[in-house]
Write a protein that holds these residues in place. Structure first.
Motif, short mmCIF file in Angstrom:
data_model
loop_
_atom_site.label_atom_id
_atom_site.label_comp_id
_atom_site.label_asym_id
_atom_site.label_seq_id
_atom_site.Cartn_x
_atom_site.Cartn_y
_atom_site.Cartn_z
N TYR A 95 1.21 -0.79 -0.22
CA TYR A 95 0.12 -0.37 0.14
C TYR A 95 0.76 0.89 0.01
O TYR A 95 1.23 1.59 0.46
CB TYR A 95 -0.63 0.14 1.19
N LEU A 96 0.53 1.97 -1.30
CA LEU A 96 1.90 3.17 -0.92
C LEU A 96 1.05 4.73 -1.33
O LEU A 96 -0.37 4.85 -1.40
CB LEU A 96 2.15 3.54 -2.40
N ASN A 97 0.84 5.18 0.61
CA ASN A 97 0.03 6.21 0.71
C ASN A 97 0.04 7.52 0.83
O ASN A 97 1.53 7.59 1.13
CB ASN A 97 -0.75 5.84 2.46
N ASP A 98 0.08 8.30 0.59
CA ASP A 98 -0.14 10.02 0.30
C ASP A 98 -0.75 10.59 0.43
O ASP A 98 -2.28 10.39 -0.02
CB ASP A 98 1.26 10.22 -0.53
N PRO A 141 -8.74 -1.21 7.26
CA PRO A 141 -9.06 -2.26 7.97
C PRO A 141 -8.66 -2.27 9.14
O PRO A 141 -7.06 -2.38 9.39
CB PRO A 141 -9.40 -3.40 7.40
N THR A 142 -9.21 -2.72 10.55
CA THR A 142 -8.61 -3.25 11.28
C THR A 142 -7.89 -4.54 10.90
O THR A 142 -8.47 -5.51 10.47
CB THR A 142 -9.93 -3.45 12.44
N ASP A 143 -6.81 -4.69 11.76
CA ASP A 143 -6.01 -5.75 11.83
C ASP A 143 -5.42 -6.30 10.17
O ASP A 143 -5.27 -7.05 10.06
CB ASP A 143 -6.72 -7.38 12.43
N SER A 144 -4.94 -5.38 9.28
CA SER A 144 -5.35 -5.76 8.25
C SER A 144 -3.75 -5.59 7.66
O SER A 144 -3.31 -5.87 6.44
CB SER A 144 -5.77 -4.79 6.90
N LEU A 145 -3.00 -5.08 8.40
CA LEU A 145 -1.51 -4.76 7.99
C LEU A 145 -0.66 -5.97 8.70
O LEU A 145 -0.58 -5.28 9.41
CB LEU A 145 -1.27 -2.80 8.34
N HIS A 146 0.93 -6.14 8.00
CA HIS A 146 1.68 -6.70 9.31
C HIS A 146 3.17 -5.43 9.57
O HIS A 146 3.46 -5.80 10.37
CB HIS A 146 2.60 -7.81 8.32
N PHE A 147 3.16 -4.57 8.49
CA PHE A 147 4.50 -3.45 8.39
C PHE A 147 4.16 -2.63 7.90
O PHE A 147 3.30 -2.39 7.57
CB PHE A 147 5.49 -4.47 7.83
N LYS A 193 -4.58 0.67 15.67
CA LYS A 193 -5.83 -0.33 14.76
C LYS A 193 -5.60 -1.30 13.83
O LYS A 193 -6.21 -2.30 13.81
CB LYS A 193 -7.43 1.00 14.95
N GLU A 194 -4.77 -0.68 12.74
CA GLU A 194 -4.52 -1.46 11.87
C GLU A 194 -3.82 -2.28 11.15
O GLU A 194 -4.09 -3.12 11.25
CB GLU A 194 -4.14 -0.15 10.33
N LEU A 195 -2.70 -2.33 12.91
CA LEU A 195 -1.50 -3.13 12.31
C LEU A 195 -2.14 -4.14 13.21
O LEU A 195 -2.88 -4.49 14.47
CB LEU A 195 -0.60 -3.16 13.17
N VAL A 196 -1.64 -5.43 12.97
CA VAL A 196 -2.09 -6.76 13.87
C VAL A 196 -1.21 -6.86 14.93
O VAL A 196 0.24 -6.14 15.03
CB VAL A 196 -2.00 -8.34 13.14
N LYS A 197 -1.36 -7.14 15.86
CA LYS A 197 -0.66 -7.75 17.04
C LYS A 197 0.33 -7.84 16.57
O LYS A 197 0.68 -9.32 15.86
CB LYS A 197 -1.19 -8.82 18.05
N GLY A 198 1.80 -7.70 17.35
CA GLY A 198 2.72 -8.25 16.83
C GLY A 198 3.82 -7.74 15.72
O GLY A 198 4.27 -7.76 15.06
N GLY A 199 2.81 -6.55 15.07
CA GLY A 199 2.93 -6.11 13.22
C GLY A 199 4.32 -5.28 13.85
O GLY A 199 3.76 -4.79 15.45
N ARG A 200 4.59 -4.53 13.05
CA ARG A 200 5.83 -3.89 13.01
C ARG A 200 5.99 -2.07 12.31
O ARG A 200 5.11 -2.26 11.62
CB ARG A 200 7.42 -4.45 12.45
N MET A 201 6.56 -1.89 13.24
CA MET A 201 6.38 -0.05 12.57
C MET A 201 8.10 0.51 12.59
O MET A 201 8.84 0.10 13.90
CB MET A 201 5.68 0.89 12.97
N VAL A 202 8.62 1.19 11.31
CA VAL A 202 9.59 1.56 11.47
C VAL A 202 9.65 3.25 11.01
O VAL A 202 9.32 3.60 9.76
CB VAL A 202 10.83 1.17 10.77
N LEU A 203 9.68 4.14 11.15
CA LEU A 203 9.32 5.86 11.32
C LEU A 203 10.16 5.90 11.44
O LEU A 203 11.22 6.56 12.38
CB LEU A 203 7.88 6.12 12.15
N THR A 204 11.47 6.88 9.55
CA THR A 204 11.85 7.88 10.32
C THR A 204 11.72 9.85 10.00
O THR A 204 10.51 9.85 9.46
CB THR A 204 12.67 7.64 9.35
N MET A 205 11.65 10.49 10.81
CA MET A 205 11.52 12.50 11.05
C MET A 205 12.78 12.80 10.39
O MET A 205 13.63 12.73 12.15
CB MET A 205 9.93 12.07 11.74
#
Length: 348
Positions: A95-98, A141-147, A193-205
């Protein structure tokens, strides 16, 4: 200023386009690659031979960097799959968002090439989706993303804070912290809400190395705008009502918001520095660097500037801005670095 309408990079492939002036952002993605790879491979190891993995890149912009991060993530999973001796590669939902004003057409036109490059490594099929909308609200949607990945986007705010409409010649303020805290907390709540339990995020700002809320490049742009006003190219009232919706947090501030929101555990939190420009070793180092940096800022800021001041001042503004950057590089080289705040988290 309606942020959703003007906060986008210059599209297309022209001299002032983001596509041709995003070397800094590319270097940031490559610099954080070990952290993103560690996060995605740990996620993959925790899943029991998944048939598919959903990855979202938030604030993807357009140009050569748009698919760089997700391509690296897909390749990292496939390499790790081979180490684990799992037979079948998962498929990938990308998914590519902007914001809706982003140049999605340029992205879609480049997809066939990237699909071939990724498939050539033997990775699983990739299905690409464009997701226009603000990441300061629900997107999936809820629990739809892994990363989830986001690079150099979260320092942009959802709005200019209320109550500072008359900012008297400055274009960025310390008072933005409250807005940053509110926005970043909202971002975390939505992703939880959107990540599954144990899902990961890497954020750089884009961040800052101390508690002093300054950003030298934007301060120089404010000085250039003040000169434009002094010479009669723009009205002082226009300058006083122009505020850039940007806040560069310190490492401590980013950590505080994550811990306060409470949905994620922090796996990695670090700050790093990167030079404004990739130019070096040239006889005309300062001139080439100043020109390159000014074009990079123009690719980012021009839509906002044109919306507020009109097109008539742009060339003269960036001529003055380039001179100021060249002078800063030659006389104050210690100011020619960005601090990056990198946060890797797991949904609890």
């Amino acid at each position: 200023m309606r942020i959703g309408e003007v906060l986008h990079m210059n599209g297309g492939n022209g001299d002032s386009s983001y596509a041709n002036n995003s070397l800094l952002q590319q270097n940031v993605i490559l610099m954080t690659k070990p952290i993103t790879e560690e996060a995605i491979t740990s996620l993959y190891s925790s899943l029991s031979n998944p048939k598919s993995i959903s990855i979202a890149d938030l604030g993807c912009s357009s140009g050569p960097n748009t698919l760089l991060a997700v391509s690296n993530l897909v390749k990292a999973v496939d390499n790790h799959r081979k180490k684990l001796r799992r037979r079948h590669s998962p498929e990938f939902q990308i998914y590519l968002n902007d914001l809706p004003t982003n140049d999605f057409n340029t992205i879609f036109q480049s997809l066939p090439k990237h699909r071939r490059e990724i498939a050539g490594d033997g990775s699983g099929l990739c299905f690409f989706n464009g997701v226009p909308g603000s990441f300061y609200g629900r997107l999936f949607p809820t629990d739809s993303l892994h990363f989830v990945h986001s690079s150099y986007s979260l320092h942009w705010l959802s709005q200019v804070p209320k109550g500072i409409e008359e900012n008297k010649g400055n274009i960025c303020m310390a008072a933005y912290y409250d807005q940053f805290e509110q926005d970043f907390s909202t971002f975390l709540k939505c992703r939880s809400k959107e990540l599954v339990k144990g899902g990961r995020m890497v954020l750089t700002m884009q961040g800052r190395p101390s508690q002093n809320p300054t950003c030298h490049l934007w301060e120089l742009l404010a000085l250039a705008l003040n000169e434009i006003v002094a010479e009669g190219f723009a009205e002082e009232e226009k300058l006083n009502s122009f505020n850039v919706p940007l806040y560069t947090p310190s490492l401590a501030e980013a950590k505080l918001v994550v811990e306060k929101e409470g949905s994620f555990s922090i796996e990695c939190l670090e700050a790093s520095q990167i030079y404004w420009t990739g130019y070096n070793g040239s006889d005309d180092y300062e001139v080439n660097s100043g020109y390159g940096v000014a074009r990079s800022v123009r690719a980012v800021a021009e839509p906002m500037l044109v919306s507020h001041f009109g097109e008539g001042i742009i060339d003269e503004l960036f001529h003055k801005y380039t001179e100021m950057i060249v002078d800063s590089i030659s006389t104050r080289p210690e100011t020619t670095q960005f601090t990056n705040v990198i946060v890797s988290v797991i949904k609890m």
